[in-house]
Design an enzyme around this catalytic site. Structure first.
Site, PDB file in Angstrom:
ATOM      1  N   VAL A  43       0.776  -0.754  -0.246  1.00 35.71           N
ATOM      2  CA  VAL A  43      -0.367   0.008   0.126  1.00 35.71           C
ATOM      3  C   VAL A  43       1.230   1.176   0.212  1.00 35.71           C
ATOM      4  O   VAL A  43       2.151   1.067   0.976  1.00 35.71           O
ATOM      5  CB  VAL A  43      -1.021  -0.109   1.396  1.00 35.71           C
ATOM      6  CG1 VAL A  43      -1.766   1.224   0.942  1.00 35.71           C
ATOM      7  CG2 VAL A  43      -1.509  -1.573   1.176  1.00 35.71           C
ATOM      8  N   ALA A  74       3.176   1.757  -2.309  1.00 32.94           N
ATOM      9  CA  ALA A  74       4.688   1.897  -2.586  1.00 32.94           C
ATOM     10  C   ALA A  74       5.634   2.148  -0.979  1.00 32.94           C
ATOM     11  O   ALA A  74       5.455   1.422  -0.032  1.00 32.94           O
ATOM     12  CB  ALA A  74       5.373   3.173  -2.917  1.00 32.94           C
ATOM     13  N   GLY A  94       3.710   3.202 -17.366  1.00 30.24           N
ATOM     14  CA  GLY A  94       4.247   2.348 -16.622  1.00 30.24           C
ATOM     15  C   GLY A  94       4.005   2.008 -15.255  1.00 30.24           C
ATOM     16  O   GLY A  94       4.221   1.169 -14.099  1.00 30.24           O
ATOM     17  N   GLU A 126      -0.879  -1.528 -13.735  1.00 34.86           N
ATOM     18  CA  GLU A 126      -0.632  -3.555 -13.627  1.00 34.86           C
ATOM     19  C   GLU A 126      -0.214  -3.761 -15.198  1.00 34.86           C
ATOM     20  O   GLU A 126      -1.225  -3.470 -16.174  1.00 34.86           O
ATOM     21  CB  GLU A 126      -2.137  -3.877 -13.068  1.00 34.86           C
ATOM     22  CG  GLU A 126      -1.905  -3.471 -11.298  1.00 34.86           C
ATOM     23  CD  GLU A 126      -0.809  -4.492 -10.361  1.00 34.86           C
ATOM     24  OE1 GLU A 126      -0.806  -5.404 -11.298  1.00 34.86           O
ATOM     25  OE2 GLU A 126      -0.769  -3.695  -9.900  1.00 34.86           O
ATOM     26  N   ASP A 153      -7.477  -3.381  -7.766  1.00 29.79           N
ATOM     27  CA  ASP A 153      -6.093  -3.298  -6.610  1.00 29.79           C
ATOM     28  C   ASP A 153      -5.880  -2.417  -5.822  1.00 29.79           C
ATOM     29  O   ASP A 153      -5.843  -1.838  -4.812  1.00 29.79           O
ATOM     30  CB  ASP A 153      -5.115  -2.020  -7.986  1.00 29.79           C
ATOM     31  CG  ASP A 153      -3.659  -1.963  -7.151  1.00 29.79           C
ATOM     32  OD1 ASP A 153      -3.077  -2.643  -6.604  1.00 29.79           O
ATOM     33  OD2 ASP A 153      -3.566  -0.408  -7.457  1.00 29.79           O
ATOM     34  N   LYS A 167      -6.150  -2.983  -1.439  1.00 35.38           N
ATOM     35  CA  LYS A 167      -5.428  -2.074  -0.544  1.00 35.38           C
ATOM     36  C   LYS A 167      -5.909  -2.268   0.923  1.00 35.38           C
ATOM     37  O   LYS A 167      -4.775  -2.003   1.752  1.00 35.38           O
ATOM     38  CB  LYS A 167      -4.611  -0.900  -1.560  1.00 35.38           C
ATOM     39  CG  LYS A 167      -3.302  -0.897  -2.106  1.00 35.38           C
ATOM     40  CD  LYS A 167      -3.271  -0.344  -3.227  1.00 35.38           C
ATOM     41  CE  LYS A 167      -1.804  -0.324  -3.849  1.00 35.38           C
ATOM     42  NZ  LYS A 167      -2.011   0.581  -5.454  1.00 35.38           N
ATOM     43  N   GLY A 203       6.081   4.227  -8.465  1.00 39.71           N
ATOM     44  CA  GLY A 203       7.348   4.246  -9.451  1.00 39.71           C
ATOM     45  C   GLY A 203       8.514   3.578  -9.063  1.00 39.71           C
ATOM     46  O   GLY A 203       8.145   3.167  -7.841  1.00 39.71           O
TER      47      GLY A 203
END
Ligand code: ADP
Ligand code: ASP
Ligand code: MG
Length: 813
Positions: free
Chosen positions: A609, A611, A664, A667, A678, A682, A796
């Protein structure tokens, strides 16, 4: 008088013999006795020779030829040609004698322990005669002492007991009679009252030297070997082992009794009685300080001296209600073992007196269990006592130090270090003197255990972390880069040695137990990697049995998530960037968490969750400290933020999504992000970590994609979005008409979770959320009105990799 003993490696060849000859000739003592071992490996070869002859195998003769050649060659290399003949004929004569004895064994096909002692005695006879011949050749007066005649023992061949009164007298007389200042004597060998050759046990040359030293009240006994002293652990196993400058006689006895082969245990006793200091010195680094063993030691050097281990251990346990309170039970047990001359290495007895457990050498196990069963035959028949239970394939690890008794918590530290590394302890013994604590463990774990304990007690300076990184896409690569970049810093600042010992992608795996070269991992994996399946990968990791192992999952694969369970069961920590496991069925999530607790390891997934943001860590801290989570409101999708921040009506919605995918953020199948799955995962993970029992199905998804978008392939998804551009434009206009922005929000309140698109007004905490930022608001008992806010970049590769990195560091705390 000084007694100097040189071991097998120190006399292994002509170069070494010259080296040690310099050492003892330059030694300043006025009188010296030099005791030598057989050339290294020779005693083993002589034993093999006897066994071959006994088995009727003619190859024994070849072994003798090999032994003869090595000694003749060494003689030729050492002595000047003109002086060789006498010494060469001594060597030949000894080898002939050896051959005659072995011929006897061969024809009878019987090898008594008496003949065996005779056979092995040639090792020390040959080495000492050659050194004596060399001294003669270079003109040094000396006397060769026949240890067989001076040292008298009982008739326990193979491990004879010294009769000290006669021995001491013999030694004193023969030295007194000689005018020489230098004596050369073979170690290991002695004789009984009938002058039959006996030996003092494997490694016994050390003992021979101690016997000479004690008889003559020498000023010092020096054991010259191939290491620079008694070390904190066996240097062949522990690369960071350090020599101990000084230890007490008791500590040396404990360490050697528990396997530190550098000195043969009985050696200490005679030296201690006479208060003779014993030095352990390195023949190959004579200038090194070495270790001095003496009465007092300086406790400033810490209170744990060393870690040693004994392999090939078996346990026998005697158990039964009939044992309680009956005196003499243990006495009968030990008597039965003593009658069989079985050496008891370790004893533990539960305080209930209900069972006794004894550690012995594996080789003795048959005789021991037969003897004990026979001794308790009546009680066993009467069912008061169970027949002896036997366990094999065990080892003992021991922690030794005089001062341990005055430091509480040492056994705690010992067992938690072993526990953290999945090493199961079968039995524990702490000597009543508290100079050692020993633990019986599986033989396969012993090397790891010695290293784990060494690290825990001697290397606050360097903790080693062994990583297995699976998944080398965007995030995985960045992680490997970051690890490489930080290695030196971690070693210097945090005293951590962080090594990647394995890397894998979905097809291949590559391992290097010394640490994969991180500047070249890609090439190594592609060129030298082997094909992997889930089973072979798990097996390869588990079988390495490395301490402080961490499995790092940077994939989105359910197959990889399936590996956590077997790994956690081996106390291998799991750090997952992959959300699948934490968002799987509640039972499975709970099981993984409880396995981590049960096997003393970690299951961490901070990057699931937000990053690298400390979202889960913050939540865990709140819960641990007793706070209660009432409500969570969050914007958690980097992809959806990107899409709604960039969708202003000037380009079609589908084009913005495509850009997000190309950059990017999504998913591989962008519907997982756009459809809300997604974000559901989370919020599910957050509510579980907040202590609520939720399943994926319990979460309401107020999705915004038209149903047809879910049909068919990803390409179809894009064309459907294009068809429905009016729908997306309508969503945007609806929000703009209210002066609001669109955000995909996850919320949890009153035990219920939901996700969906919302209109966000300018006064909301969510309004000023740009780029791929995430935000989480925790409303808790302690933060009732103004929530605790965590906000920042939530996607990222770099930030995600650094979140994984932080979890890895958390494993070792
Ligand atoms: P020698 O032939 O000189 O008698 P040994 O082989 O009997 O030598 O003993 C020396 C060896 O003992 C070292 O090479 C080392 O591998 C081993 N050893 C085991 N434990 C220790 C320890 N704690 N300190 C030093 N050496 C140890
Ligand atoms: N040579 C004997 C052995 O190998 C004795 C010794 O080296 O101490 O056991
Ligand atoms: Mg030795």
């Amino acid at each position: 008088m000084h007694v100097l003993k040189f071991g097998g490696t120190s006399v292994a060849n002509s170069t070494n013999i010259k080296l040690i000859t310099d050492i003892f000739l330059q030694h300043p003592a006025a009188q010296k006795i030099v005791v030598v071992s057989a050339f290294s490996g020779i005693t083993d070869q002589l034993i093999a020779c006897g066994q071959l002859a006994e088995a009727g195998d003619e190859r024994y003769a070849e072994v003798i030829k090999g032994i003869e050649k090595r000694h003749l060659d060494t003689t030729r290399e050492l002595l000047p040609v003109s002086n060789q003949s006498a010494c060469l004929s001594v060597v030949k004569q000894l080898c002939n004698e050896l051959e005659t004895i072995c011929e006897g064994v061969f024809s009878l096909q019987e090898l008594s322990s008496r003949s065996k002692d005779r056979i092995v005695s040639f090792g020390e006879l040959l080495s000492s005669k050659i050194i004596s011949g060399y001294l003669q050749a270079i003109g040094h007066a000396h006397t060769w002492l026949d240890s067989r005649q001076l040292i008298k023992t009982d008739s326990q061949f193979g491990n004879a007991a010294v009769v000290f009164a006669v021995t001491n007298e013999n030694i004193r007389q023969s030295i007194a009679q000689s005018q020489d200042a230098l004596f050369i004597a073979p170690g290991f060998i002695a004789s009984n009252e009938h002058n039959l050759t006996t030996t003092l046990g494997r490694g016994g040359s050390d003992y021979t030297a101690a016997i000479y030293a004690a008889a003559l009240q020498a000023e010092a006994l020096e054991i010259w070997t191939d290491v620079s002293g008694m070390m904190t652990a066996d240097p062949r196993w522990v690369s960071n082992a350090k020599p101990l400058p000084a230890i007490s006689y008791q500590e040396a006895m404990e360490l050697s009794h528990f396997g530190a082969k550098v000195i043969y245990p009985p050696t200490i006793q005679p030296a201690m009685q006479m208060k003779i200091p014993v030095w352990i010195k390195n023949s190959f680094a004579a200038q090194d300080h070495g270790t001095v063993i003496q009465h007092e030691t300086n406790s400033d050097n810490g209170f744990i001296r060393g870690i040693s281990s004994i392999s090939n251990i078996s346990l026998i346990s005697l158990e039964g209600s009939g044992m309680i309170g009956i005196p003499g039970f243990s006495k009968r047990l030990f008597q039965a073992l003593a009658n069989e001359k079985i050496n008891v290495i370790l004893i533990t007895q539960g305080s209930s007196e209900h069972s006794i457990c004894v550690g012995i050498h594996a080789a003795d196990i048959q005789r021991a269990s037969a003897a004990v069963n026979a001794a308790f035959e009546i009680e066993i028949a009467g069912k008061k006592v169970e027949p002896v239970a036997v366990e094999s394939d065990l080892s003992i690890v021991a922690l030794v130090g005089d001062q341990m008794k005055s430091h509480p918590g040492i056994s705690g530290q010992m067992f938690s270090a072993l526990g953290r590394n999945g090493i199961n302890v079968r039995a524990i013994a702490q000597g009543s003197s508290e100079k050692n604590i020993s633990a019986v463990i599986a033989a396969r774990d012993v090397k790891k255990a010695v290293n784990v304990l060494h690290e825990s007690f001697f290397e606050e300076v360097q903790k080693q972390l062994n990583l297995f990184v699976v998944g080398v896409g965007n995030v995985g690569r960045r992680l490997l880069d970051q690890l490489q970049q930080q290695q030196a810093f971690l070693a210097e600042q945090l005293r951590m040695q962080v090594r990647v010992v394995g890397v894998a992608n979905s097809r291949q795996m590559y391992f290097d137990d010394k640490g994969v070269d991180l500047s070249n991992w890609k090439h190594l994996l592609e060129e030298n990697g082997e094909a992997q399946t889930p089973d072979t990968l798990v097996q390869a990791i588990v079988s390495r049995n490395l301490r402080n192992s961490v499995f790092v999952d940077i994939t989105a694969s359910d197959v990889v998530a399936g590996m956590y369970e077997p790994l956690l069961r081996k106390s291998i920590a799991v750090v997952a960037c992959n959300k699948i496991a934490a968002a799987s069925a509640l039972n499975h999530y709970k099981k993984l968490k409880s396995l981590a607790r049960e096997f003393n390891t970690s299951f961490l997934f901070e990057t699931n969750v937000g990053a690298g943001l400390p979202v889960i860590g913050t939540l865990n801290d709140l819960v641990k400290s007793g706070d209660v989570i009432h409500k969570i409101e969050a914007v958690l999708s980097g992809t959806l933020n990107f899409v709604f921040n960039n969708y202003d009506g000037s380009r079609p919605f589908a084009a913005v999504v495509r850009q997000a995918q190309e950059e990017g953020y999504t998913e591989p199948d962008p519907r997982l992000d756009l459809g809300g799955t997604d974000v559901m995962r989370k919020i599910l993970i957050l509510s579980r970590e907040a202590g609520y029992a939720l399943e994926m199905d319990d979460i309401t998804n107020n999705g915004f994609l038209p149903a047809s978008c879910y049909e068919g392939s990803v390409d179809n998804f894009y064309s459907e979005m294009e068809k429905h551009e009016a729908h997306f434009a309508g969503l945007l206009q609806g929000a703009q008409a209210n002066g609001c922005k669109l955000k995909f929000v996850a919320s949890f309140e009153h035990g219920k979770a939901s996700v969906g698109l919302r209109h966000i007004a300018p006064e909301s905490d969510f309004y000023h959320l740009y780029g791929k930022d995430n935000i989480v608001l925790y409303y808790t008992q302690r933060y009732p009105e103004q929530p605790l806010v965590v906000k920042g970049a939530g996607a990222g590769a770099d930030v995600t990799a650094s979140g994984v990195f932080a979890d890895i560091m958390r494993v070792i705390h």
